[in-house]
Enzyme design. Structure first.
Site, PDB file in Angstrom:
ATOM      1  N   LYS A  52       0.823  -1.184   0.000  1.00 36.32           N
ATOM      2  CA  LYS A  52       0.000   0.000   0.000  1.00 36.32           C
ATOM      3  C   LYS A  52       0.864   1.242   0.000  1.00 36.32           C
ATOM      4  CE  LYS A  52      -3.510  -2.183   2.897  1.00 36.32           C
ATOM      5  NZ  LYS A  52      -4.099  -2.204   4.236  1.00 36.32           N
ATOM      6  N   GLY A  53       2.115   1.099   0.368  1.00 38.34           N
ATOM      7  CA  GLY A  53       2.990   2.233   0.611  1.00 38.34           C
ATOM      8  C   GLY A  53       3.207   3.169  -0.558  1.00 38.34           C
ATOM      9  N   ASP A 112      14.676  -1.093   1.152  1.00 39.14           N
ATOM     10  CA  ASP A 112      15.465  -1.375   2.346  1.00 39.14           C
ATOM     11  C   ASP A 112      16.587  -2.333   1.964  1.00 39.14           C
ATOM     12  OD1 ASP A 112      13.925   0.201   4.166  1.00 39.14           O
ATOM     13  OD2 ASP A 112      12.430  -1.370   4.240  1.00 39.14           O
ATOM     14  N   PHE A 161      14.030   3.863  10.401  1.00 43.38           N
ATOM     15  CA  PHE A 161      12.693   3.517   9.951  1.00 43.38           C
ATOM     16  C   PHE A 161      11.896   4.806   9.819  1.00 43.38           C
ATOM     17  CE2 PHE A 161       8.431   1.823   9.987  1.00 43.38           C
ATOM     18  CZ  PHE A 161       8.571   0.663   9.243  1.00 43.38           C
ATOM     19  N   VAL A 162      11.152   4.958   8.716  1.00 46.98           N
ATOM     20  CA  VAL A 162      10.408   6.190   8.453  1.00 46.98           C
ATOM     21  C   VAL A 162       8.935   5.913   8.162  1.00 46.98           C
ATOM     22  CG1 VAL A 162      12.398   7.522   7.650  1.00 46.98           C
ATOM     23  CG2 VAL A 162      11.084   6.179   6.012  1.00 46.98           C
ATOM     24  N   ARG A 174       0.267   6.847   7.237  1.00 51.75           N
ATOM     25  CA  ARG A 174       0.374   6.952   5.777  1.00 51.75           C
ATOM     26  C   ARG A 174       0.016   8.346   5.274  1.00 51.75           C
ATOM     27  NH1 ARG A 174       1.095   1.909   3.560  1.00 51.75           N
ATOM     28  NH2 ARG A 174       0.130   0.169   4.640  1.00 51.75           N
TER      29      ARG A 174
END
Length: 184
Positions: A52-53, A112, A161-162, A174
């Site tokens: 979904k990102g 990543d 981590f963001v 989101r």
């Protein structure tokens, strides 16, 4: 955090420093759209969004590409609800369109380790597209064991981590209009 737009997460103790601001995001997305327009002149790329990102990024990017484009979406998972990859990639939702002879542009929110992207690229290449390239909004530096071979990169960021601009933790954050570090 000063001068940030009001968000539903105002005062949330998990939101850290802004890594990429709203205006920086908009400017870079415009630049990427112009690069893609020039590179794909005469071709209509199929944008494959990784759900979904990548949804926020892909929607904004598509509006900046001055060519006919089509959309399709895949959902892959290697995180679940965690902030660290499990190392196992699985397809949660597959594409609806045939890729044969198509110019595919994978639109990713963040790279990543590169494990998910390597799996995805191999899977899509087996479907006989004319080409497969990658446009990633963010690359977390220092986490890749090998070069992920990215055609378009928005920003290289530290390995923190963001969240925000589509990126989440357990489906939260989101809708932040910027990318910020996440504090556990």
């Amino acid at each position: 955090m000063t001068d940030l737009p009001a968000t539903p997460y105002e005062g949330d103790p998990h939101i850290g420093d802004v890594v990429v601001g709203t205006e920086e995001l908009q400017k870079r997305v415009r630049q990427l759209g112009a690069e893609i327009t020039a590179d794909y002149e005469g071709r209509a790329p199929l944008l494959v969004g990784v759900l979904k990102g990548a949804i926020m990024f892909m929607a904004d990017l598509a509006r900046e590409i001055a060519l006919p484009v089509e959309f399709d979406f895949m959902a892959v998972s290697s995180y679940g609800n965690a902030t660290k990859s499990s190392g196992v990639v699985r397809i949660v939702k597959d594409l609806d369109l045939d890729l044969s002879g198509r110019h595919v542009l994978i639109v990713e929110d963040i790279i990543d380790s590169g494990l998910t992207l390597a799996y995805l690229r191999k899977n899509l290449l087996a479907r006989h597209p004319a080409s497969v390239e990658v446009c990633a909004l963010l690359v977390r530096d220092g986490l890749q064991k090998r070069d992920p071979d990215l055609r378009y990169v928005g920003f290289r960021i530290p390995p923190d981590f963001v969240v925000g601009y589509g990126l989440d933790v357990s489906d939260r954050y989101r809708n932040l209009p910027y990318v910020a570090s996440y504090l556990e």
